[in-house]
Motif scaffolding. Structure first.
Motif, short mmCIF file in Angstrom:
data_model
loop_
_atom_site.label_atom_id
_atom_site.label_comp_id
_atom_site.label_asym_id
_atom_site.label_seq_id
_atom_site.Cartn_x
_atom_site.Cartn_y
_atom_site.Cartn_z
N GLY A 230 -119.42 71.59 -0.71
CA GLY A 230 -119.27 70.31 -1.38
C GLY A 230 -119.00 70.46 -2.86
N ASP A 231 -119.09 69.34 -3.58
CA ASP A 231 -118.72 69.29 -4.99
C ASP A 231 -119.91 69.30 -5.93
N PHE A 232 -120.98 69.97 -5.54
CA PHE A 232 -122.16 70.04 -6.40
C PHE A 232 -122.68 71.47 -6.44
N VAL A 233 -123.41 71.77 -7.51
CA VAL A 233 -124.17 73.01 -7.57
C VAL A 233 -125.53 72.67 -8.16
N GLN A 234 -126.57 73.21 -7.58
CA GLN A 234 -127.92 72.99 -8.09
C GLN A 234 -128.45 74.30 -8.64
N GLY A 235 -128.89 74.26 -9.89
CA GLY A 235 -129.34 75.52 -10.47
C GLY A 235 -129.99 75.36 -11.83
N THR A 236 -130.04 76.46 -12.55
CA THR A 236 -130.74 76.56 -13.83
C THR A 236 -129.85 76.09 -14.96
N PRO A 237 -130.31 75.14 -15.78
CA PRO A 237 -129.53 74.74 -16.95
C PRO A 237 -129.68 75.75 -18.09
N ILE A 238 -128.61 75.99 -18.80
CA ILE A 238 -128.62 76.81 -20.01
C ILE A 238 -128.05 75.96 -21.13
N ARG A 239 -128.81 75.79 -22.18
CA ARG A 239 -128.38 74.92 -23.27
C ARG A 239 -127.95 75.74 -24.47
N GLY A 240 -126.74 75.51 -24.93
CA GLY A 240 -126.26 76.17 -26.14
C GLY A 240 -125.58 77.49 -25.87
N ALA A 241 -124.98 78.04 -26.94
CA ALA A 241 -124.25 79.30 -26.85
C ALA A 241 -125.23 80.47 -26.89
N GLN A 242 -125.90 80.69 -25.80
CA GLN A 242 -126.91 81.74 -25.72
C GLN A 242 -126.26 83.12 -25.66
N PRO A 243 -127.02 84.16 -25.96
CA PRO A 243 -126.47 85.52 -25.92
C PRO A 243 -126.04 85.92 -24.50
N LEU A 244 -125.18 86.90 -24.45
CA LEU A 244 -124.67 87.41 -23.17
C LEU A 244 -125.81 87.78 -22.24
N GLU A 245 -126.86 88.41 -22.76
CA GLU A 245 -127.95 88.87 -21.91
C GLU A 245 -128.66 87.72 -21.20
N THR A 246 -128.69 86.55 -21.81
CA THR A 246 -129.29 85.39 -21.15
C THR A 246 -128.51 85.04 -19.89
N PHE A 247 -127.20 85.03 -19.99
CA PHE A 247 -126.37 84.73 -18.82
C PHE A 247 -126.49 85.82 -17.76
N ARG A 248 -126.48 87.07 -18.20
CA ARG A 248 -126.63 88.17 -17.23
C ARG A 248 -127.94 88.04 -16.46
N ARG A 249 -129.01 87.76 -17.19
CA ARG A 249 -130.33 87.70 -16.55
C ARG A 249 -130.38 86.60 -15.50
N ILE A 250 -129.89 85.42 -15.86
CA ILE A 250 -129.97 84.29 -14.93
C ILE A 250 -129.00 84.47 -13.76
N ILE A 251 -127.82 84.99 -14.04
CA ILE A 251 -126.86 85.23 -12.95
C ILE A 251 -127.39 86.28 -11.98
N ASP A 252 -127.91 87.38 -12.53
CA ASP A 252 -128.44 88.45 -11.67
C ASP A 252 -129.62 87.95 -10.83
N GLN A 253 -130.47 87.14 -11.46
CA GLN A 253 -131.61 86.59 -10.73
C GLN A 253 -131.13 85.70 -9.58
N THR A 254 -130.10 84.91 -9.84
CA THR A 254 -129.56 84.03 -8.79
C THR A 254 -128.90 84.85 -7.69
N LEU A 255 -128.20 85.92 -8.06
CA LEU A 255 -127.59 86.78 -7.06
C LEU A 255 -128.65 87.43 -6.16
N ASN A 256 -129.75 87.81 -6.76
CA ASN A 256 -130.82 88.47 -6.00
C ASN A 256 -131.53 87.51 -5.04
N GLU A 257 -131.36 86.22 -5.27
CA GLU A 257 -131.99 85.23 -4.39
C GLU A 257 -131.14 84.94 -3.16
N GLN A 258 -129.93 85.49 -3.12
CA GLN A 258 -129.05 85.19 -1.97
C GLN A 258 -129.65 85.71 -0.67
#
Length: 258
Positions: A230-258
């Motif tokens: 469908g046309d939705f995604v439910q997940g973690t909000p990230i506010r602002g131009a956070q450092p690369l490591e913030t995105f890596r951490r949250i993406i990796d955590q989401t990948l590990n939940e698959q």
């Protein structure tokens, strides 16, 4: 009476070749450009301080890095058939709500997104979805620029125009948008016709509506979650131009939940 005049030795200014003078002039122009950009960002921060409703996490209306991202309740973001990079069936979806005149959005585009693209999007782990969220009071040219990207999409050049717009943030007046057509590989006359028609105005406005529905107040703002049907995604909000490591951490955590 005999007056003896001692010779006066004047200091001589160093001689510069035309090449030296041209280089100095170029350096001064570069410094002036950097100062102008810094002035614009400082003015934006001052407006932010004046408009911020109160203490709390996340950026104000003008975006910015804000404090370090902290865990918060999941949100359900609409994709609404927005432009996408990566495999449609990638296990994780990253949605960005952004503004073409926002300097913090440009910083994410130039520094963080290329790394995420190489490590996650191009490897099939993440699909990246771009939603328009022009901040009209701060960036009056951003809304029409967003329409220009969609108009270029009619010619199969959405992402090319997307890149050109972010690389030319100081040249986004309505009269300048068609000037970027050649750099994006777009037919300028067709782009002008599309912009004049306003046929993508509703799509851009929908991005603002969908972002506001999940609490987006400034740009850039993101949602990272498992890819869903469908046309939705439910997940973690990230506010602002956070450092690369913030995105890596949250993406990796989401990948590990698959």
């Amino acid at each position: 009476m005999l007056i003896v005049l001692a010779p006066v030795v004047w200091g001589q200014a160093p001689q510069h070749s035309p090449e030296d003078l041209a280089a100095i002039k170029a350096d001064l122009e570069s410094i002036k450009s950097d100062l102008d950009a810094l002035k614009g960002q400082l003015e934006q921060v001052l407006r932010l301080v004046g408009q911020r409703p109160g203490p709390g996490p996340g950026p104000g209306p003008g975006g910015g890095p804000g404090p370090a991202a902290t865990p918060s309740a999941p949100v359900r973001a609409s994709l609404a058939a927005a432009p996408m990079l990566g495999r449609a069936d990638a296990p994780v979806t990253l949605v960005e709500f952004s503004d073409y005149q926002c300097p913090f959005c440009q910083r994410f585009f130039a520094t963080v997104l290329p790394v995420l693209k190489k490590e996650y999007i191009d490897t099939g782990k993440v699909r990246y979805v771009f939603r328009d969220f022009p901040l009209d009071q701060l960036h009056p040219q951003a809304r029409k620029a967003a329409e220009a990207a969609h108009c270029a999409g009619e010619q199969g050049r959405y992402w090319e125009m997307h890149e050109v717009l972010f690389r030319n943030q100081r040249s986004l007046a309505a009269t300048q948008l068609a000037e970027h057509a050649p750099a994006a590989g777009v037919n300028g006359a067709k782009l002008d016709e599309c912009l004049a028609s306003g046929r993508y105005a509703a799509r851009v406005a929908q991005g603002v509506t969908d972002g506001a529905a999940i609490g987006v107040k400034g740009t850039p703002a993101f949602v990272v979650g498992k890819t869903m049907a469908g046309d939705f995604v439910q997940g973690t909000p990230i506010r602002g131009a956070q450092p690369l490591e913030t995105f890596r951490r949250i993406i990796d955590q989401t990948l590990n939940e698959q």
